[in-house]
Design an enzyme around this catalytic site. Sequence first.
Site, mmCIF file in Angstrom:
data_model
loop_
_atom_site.group_PDB
_atom_site.id
_atom_site.type_symbol
_atom_site.label_atom_id
_atom_site.label_comp_id
_atom_site.label_asym_id
_atom_site.label_seq_id
_atom_site.Cartn_x
_atom_site.Cartn_y
_atom_site.Cartn_z
ATOM 1 N N PHE A 147 45.704 43.486 33.527
ATOM 2 C CA PHE A 147 45.390 44.164 34.784
ATOM 3 C C PHE A 147 44.159 43.489 35.369
ATOM 4 O O PHE A 147 43.059 43.585 34.807
ATOM 5 C CB PHE A 147 45.116 45.656 34.599
ATOM 6 C CG PHE A 147 44.836 46.328 35.917
ATOM 7 C CD1 PHE A 147 45.880 46.742 36.733
ATOM 8 C CD2 PHE A 147 43.544 46.503 36.377
ATOM 9 C CE1 PHE A 147 45.627 47.324 37.971
ATOM 10 C CE2 PHE A 147 43.282 47.073 37.615
ATOM 11 C CZ PHE A 147 44.328 47.491 38.409
ATOM 12 N N ASP A 232 37.721 37.899 32.524
ATOM 13 C CA ASP A 232 37.632 39.039 33.432
ATOM 14 C C ASP A 232 36.912 40.165 32.695
ATOM 15 O O ASP A 232 37.507 40.892 31.896
ATOM 16 C CB ASP A 232 39.037 39.471 33.862
ATOM 17 C CG ASP A 232 39.009 40.655 34.829
ATOM 18 O OD1 ASP A 232 37.958 41.304 34.952
ATOM 19 O OD2 ASP A 232 40.064 40.945 35.439
ATOM 20 N N LYS A 261 32.711 46.525 39.193
ATOM 21 C CA LYS A 261 32.555 47.914 38.778
ATOM 22 C C LYS A 261 31.104 48.306 38.512
ATOM 23 O O LYS A 261 30.383 48.667 39.429
ATOM 24 C CB LYS A 261 33.462 48.212 37.583
ATOM 25 C CG LYS A 261 34.953 48.136 37.941
ATOM 26 C CD LYS A 261 35.821 48.733 36.883
ATOM 27 C CE LYS A 261 37.303 48.542 37.193
ATOM 28 N NZ LYS A 261 37.762 49.218 38.412
#
Length: 408
Positions: A147, A232, A261
């Site tokens: 993801f 990531d 984030k």
Amino acid sequence: MTAPVTARTSADLIRAEEPVLAHNYHPLPVVVARAEGAWVEDVEGRRYLDMLAGYSALNFGHRHPALIEAAHRQLDRLTLTSRAFHNDRLAEFAERLAELTGLGMVLPMNTGAEAVESGIKVARKWAYDVKGVPADRATIVVAADNFHGRTTTIVGFSTDESARAGFGPFTPGFRIVPYNDLAALEAAVDETTAAVLIEPIQGEAGVVVPDDGYLTGVRELTTRRDCLFVADEIQSGLGRTGRTLAVDHEGVVPDVVLLGKALGGGIVPVSAVVASREVLGVLRPGEHGSTFGGNPLAAAVGTAVVELLETGEFQRRAAELGEVLRDGLTGLTGKGVLRFRARGLWAGVDVDPAIGTGRDISERLMHEGILVKDTHGSTIRLAPPLTITEDELRSAIGTLEEVLTRGA
């Protein structure tokens, strides 16, 4: 006449969303109005312990005083210039983030998906300018069950059909291999490979932690085969796993790290591509940009986030409380929990389907004042703010035990 928001109940507000908001989410039926630390409060005043922390966007809790102060201070001075001009906050942000990650150069963006898209562009440009891959032939190897975001390019190399279906045609140039499989990765890399793009821990897949040595193997392979290792760390980075970055558990330094984030402190969207000068140096003026990327408000908050991490306090808390979380989940294994995977203050918990789906368990916990989020099947994810106390964490684990026992 529409009633003011302050006079509307949770049920009113949920109903009001139905005709005017796109139905791309299926949230739990709780309407948050206020928050502080690890706790949120709905419009009726009910309090909930936040055990999700915005998928790691709230690593430092809701409204951390140092981050709120940095934002307020900057709001009174300057919020946006665009990158058409310099601003007085960006240099310090880039310097300190580069030092924190051990890499030399920063490309500031806004959202996680933008960081991934930017990382893809940089890897391809590097492949053409430095590696010598023929024009438009560059490939990137990714892992199944990944993801990385929701843009059409990114969902094009997802293996989740709910993310892909109905959104093609997709961008070519990606090869998908099983996660945690070095032999498959080796077989997929060739002279056209610009990069290997992976999550050091797969978050959306259920907090899947690879075998010891996997990340070291990826680093060795990409170095030997002359391609970039792009990590990531948008969910796994910035303290979540008990280290600054998840790759730090194996002492690995990727060529490119993608951050987001938590970098915005739960206040503004901030993301970044961090890499060596040799890699990010391939970009030239006009080849990439963002109106809001690197804006002074984001840079001020991002700098305050880096300051918190520079002390090492939050990494230590995640490691120490992670042991409490692991011990608690070990005690629940066989008592409604089939298995779990955890690293630091991050866990994917597979619940016995006979007790309920992940959504069922999430709703039952919500009614007991605990907020979590389900993922595939009967899996729930736990990712509390790193500011949570040991007593709060133990209480949450106890509530999970009660819900599972009652469900059985």
